[in-house]
Design an enzyme around this catalytic site. Structure first.
Site, PDB file in Angstrom:
ATOM      1  N   HIS A  38      -2.033   8.097 -38.376  1.00 25.17           N
ATOM      2  CA  HIS A  38      -1.418   7.496 -37.149  1.00 25.17           C
ATOM      3  C   HIS A  38      -2.225   7.600 -35.890  1.00 25.17           C
ATOM      4  O   HIS A  38      -1.723   7.558 -34.999  1.00 25.17           O
ATOM      5  CB  HIS A  38      -0.143   8.761 -36.740  1.00 25.17           C
ATOM      6  CG  HIS A  38       1.049   8.514 -37.874  1.00 25.17           C
ATOM      7  ND1 HIS A  38       1.939   7.488 -37.673  1.00 25.17           N
ATOM      8  CD2 HIS A  38       1.388   9.044 -38.987  1.00 25.17           C
ATOM      9  CE1 HIS A  38       2.794   7.489 -38.857  1.00 25.17           C
ATOM     10  NE2 HIS A  38       2.553   8.411 -39.484  1.00 25.17           N
ATOM     11  N   GLY A 125       5.621   1.719 -52.645  1.00 25.58           N
ATOM     12  CA  GLY A 125       6.228   3.123 -51.853  1.00 25.58           C
ATOM     13  C   GLY A 125       5.734   4.176 -51.944  1.00 25.58           C
ATOM     14  O   GLY A 125       6.120   5.308 -51.919  1.00 25.58           O
ATOM     15  N   SER A 129      -0.154   1.172 -49.535  1.00 29.92           N
ATOM     16  CA  SER A 129      -0.385   0.164 -48.794  1.00 29.92           C
ATOM     17  C   SER A 129      -0.110  -1.014 -49.834  1.00 29.92           C
ATOM     18  O   SER A 129      -0.875  -1.859 -49.760  1.00 29.92           O
ATOM     19  CB  SER A 129      -1.455   0.040 -48.079  1.00 29.92           C
ATOM     20  OG  SER A 129      -1.410   0.426 -46.739  1.00 29.92           O
ATOM     21  N   SER A 131       1.976  -2.915 -49.357  1.00 28.93           N
ATOM     22  CA  SER A 131       2.226  -4.070 -48.360  1.00 28.93           C
ATOM     23  C   SER A 131       1.220  -4.909 -47.848  1.00 28.93           C
ATOM     24  O   SER A 131       1.019  -6.043 -47.915  1.00 28.93           O
ATOM     25  CB  SER A 131       3.252  -3.650 -47.398  1.00 28.93           C
ATOM     26  OG  SER A 131       3.071  -2.367 -46.866  1.00 28.93           O
ATOM     27  N   ASP A 175      -4.427  -0.524 -42.657  1.00 31.32           N
ATOM     28  CA  ASP A 175      -4.290  -0.887 -43.795  1.00 31.32           C
ATOM     29  C   ASP A 175      -4.649  -2.331 -44.367  1.00 31.32           C
ATOM     30  O   ASP A 175      -5.396  -2.395 -45.450  1.00 31.32           O
ATOM     31  CB  ASP A 175      -2.866  -0.913 -44.465  1.00 31.32           C
ATOM     32  CG  ASP A 175      -2.131   0.418 -43.967  1.00 31.32           C
ATOM     33  OD1 ASP A 175      -2.939   1.436 -43.831  1.00 31.32           O
ATOM     34  OD2 ASP A 175      -0.990   0.428 -43.886  1.00 31.32           O
ATOM     35  N   TYR A 225       8.552   5.693 -37.809  1.00 33.05           N
ATOM     36  CA  TYR A 225       7.124   5.245 -37.556  1.00 33.05           C
ATOM     37  C   TYR A 225       7.369   4.706 -36.222  1.00 33.05           C
ATOM     38  O   TYR A 225       6.292   4.728 -35.368  1.00 33.05           O
ATOM     39  CB  TYR A 225       6.749   3.984 -38.719  1.00 33.05           C
ATOM     40  CG  TYR A 225       5.501   3.738 -38.591  1.00 33.05           C
ATOM     41  CD1 TYR A 225       4.516   4.207 -39.397  1.00 33.05           C
ATOM     42  CD2 TYR A 225       5.120   2.604 -37.706  1.00 33.05           C
ATOM     43  CE1 TYR A 225       3.018   3.907 -39.240  1.00 33.05           C
ATOM     44  CE2 TYR A 225       3.992   2.156 -37.427  1.00 33.05           C
ATOM     45  CZ  TYR A 225       2.734   2.887 -38.079  1.00 33.05           C
ATOM     46  OH  TYR A 225       1.316   2.552 -38.135  1.00 33.05           O
TER      47      TYR A 225
HETATM   48  C1  GLA Z   1       0.941   3.148 -42.144  1.00 34.51           C
HETATM   49  C2  GLA Z   1       0.593   1.868 -41.180  1.00 34.51           C
HETATM   50  C3  GLA Z   1      -0.885   2.134 -40.733  1.00 34.51           C
HETATM   51  C4  GLA Z   1      -1.089   3.487 -40.098  1.00 34.51           C
HETATM   52  C5  GLA Z   1      -0.381   4.715 -41.197  1.00 34.51           C
HETATM   53  C6  GLA Z   1      -0.719   6.002 -40.590  1.00 34.51           C
HETATM   54  O1  GLA Z   1       0.203   3.141 -43.438  1.00 34.51           O
HETATM   55  O2  GLA Z   1       0.659   0.671 -41.916  1.00 34.51           O
HETATM   56  O3  GLA Z   1      -1.249   1.201 -39.661  1.00 34.51           O
HETATM   57  O4  GLA Z   1      -0.563   3.602 -39.008  1.00 34.51           O
HETATM   58  O5  GLA Z   1       0.787   4.392 -41.585  1.00 34.51           O
HETATM   59  O6  GLA Z   1      -1.946   6.290 -40.398  1.00 34.51           O
END
Ligand code: GLA
Length: 388
Positions: A38, A125, A129, A131, A175, A225
């Site tokens: 974050h 999930g 990542s 996504s 990510d 988020y």
């Molecule tokens: C998700 C978001 C990232 C980052 C993380 C937390 O994965 O896609 O950009 O903010 O949460 O570190």
């Protein structure tokens, strides 16, 4: 050739891939983040790397002007769409596809009809990542297929925008950056303000990275988020009263923050303090890695988890349980929740000889506590997305 088909889980998948006769094949990886959670959307530091779990894209032009199809072999589903009339009415995974196509069009690029087959060994999930792997892999595939000459950084940025504008998560850049830019056996220390980065060698033998997937994904993930992002922005706006030169928490020291503590709403203060401390931890972790000091590295991981749990409040009982459980095992140097939070995986720095027994005991304890199955896998720092 061997590599190209290495994700074909079954003879049926293999048969479909052979029959498809792709022009282009791309492997697009998920990512882990060692530390720096974050912090990316606060212009801070992160330490991610791509891993050896990927979505593989097989693409070919189909000769039409604008008809496209994307099929997922794992999910046995196909999405048909027209490049000129995309809409966001279908299943959520299609929003990523539309987002990438639209963001490429926004860059003034011309596309034509294409077909794509996807197969994956990347759990969805799980906070690793899938996504970003989906966005970046598709963007890379389209880039190659139509020879668009997009740079890697353009692919990173358009994929992030696809997520902002078509999925609704105001994610940072970590990510997508990790999924595209990573190098085997390295982690990236990325400065999310300047996008300057260092590739840090990641030689941690006899230790390994073990991911334990809670198999929960609490529904708060997207809304909370975006709320965290707003809370950090509120903190910056308040601090600007006294520190007009700052534009993100990245530019604030712990001393400056503490000085104005009494002016803050306690929740907002906790968010800001976590971010400022986590940025410091990333820098300390990079030094520990350079000195091969994995004990310190592990302690920083635990401290990161504490902050995410108590100050940033993005953990959940399943992640907290696994992090606590790891503390009883001296073969584990560090453990923390990873990614956005509210579910997904813990990342553990564990001695390789202890992995099998630890997985067994963690599975048992987790099942006993939550009546849920835990899944486990090790992850290797790997190359970012590439043509195979
Ligand atoms: C998700 C978001 C990232 C980052 C993380 C937390 O994965 O896609 O950009 O903010 O949460 O570190």
């Amino acid at each position: 050739m061997q590599k190209q088909y290495s994700l074909a889980h079954s003879p049926e998948f293999l048969a479909q891939i052979v029959q498809f006769k792709a022009d282009i094949v791309i492997n697009s990886p998920g990512r882990v983040n060692l530390i720096g959670e974050h912090t990316d959307y606060n212009n801070g530091f992160v330490m991610p790397t791509a891993i050896d779990k990927t979505i593989q894209f097989h693409l070919k032009k189909n000769g039409s002007e604008s008809s496209c199809s994307i099929s997922s072999l794992n999910y046995d589903t196909t999405y048909n769409f027209d490049l000129n009339t995309t809409n966001l009415k279908d299943a959520e995974w299609t929003h990523y596809i539309i987002g990438v196509v639209e963001e490429i069009k926004n860059l003034g690029k011309t596309l034509a009809g294409f077909d794509c087959l996807m197969l994956s060994n990347l759990p969805m999930g799980a906070g690793i990542s899938s996504s970003a792997a989906l966005e970046c892999g598709l963007a890379m595939g389209i880039n190659e297929l139509f020879n668009l000459k997009l740079t890697k950084l353009e692919i990173v940025k358009l994929s992030q925008l696809a997520e902002h504008n078509y999925v609704g998560t105001k994610c940072g850049i970590m990510d997508q950056f990790a999924s595209v830019m990573s190098e085997e056996n390295h982690v990236i220390k990325l400065d999310c303000e300047s996008l300057e980065y260092e590739m840090l060698p990641f030689a941690i033998e006899p230790y390994k990275l073990l991911l334990l997937n809670t198999n929960v994904s609490h529904s708060l993930a997207t809304s909370e988020y975006n709320t965290r992002r707003e809370e950090c922005e509120k903190g910056v706006a308040l601090l600007q009263k006294w520190l007009p030169q700052i534009n993100s928490l990245r530019n604030v020291s712990l001393e400056q923050l503490k000085k104005y503590k009494s002016e803050f709403d306690p929740t907002i203060y906790g968010r800001c303090e976590y971010v400022v401390e986590e940025n410091l931890r990333v820098t300390q972790a990079a030094t520990a890695l350079e000195n091969n000091d994995l004990n310190t590295f592990g302690k920083l991981m635990y401290a990161s988890h504490e902050g995410l749990k108590n100050k940033y409040e993005v953990s959940c009982k399943e992640l907290d349980f696994l992090t606590e459980f790891s503390k009883d095992n001296e073969s584990i140097l560090g453990c923390r929740m990873m990614g956005g939070g509210f579910g997904g995986c813990t990342i553990n720095l564990i001695h390789q000889d202890a992995i099998d027994t630890y997985i067994e005991s963690a599975k048992k304890a987790y099942f006993k506590k939550f009546n849920l199955n835990l899944t486990a896998f090790t992850a290797m720092p790997s190359n970012g997305g590439e043509r195979v």
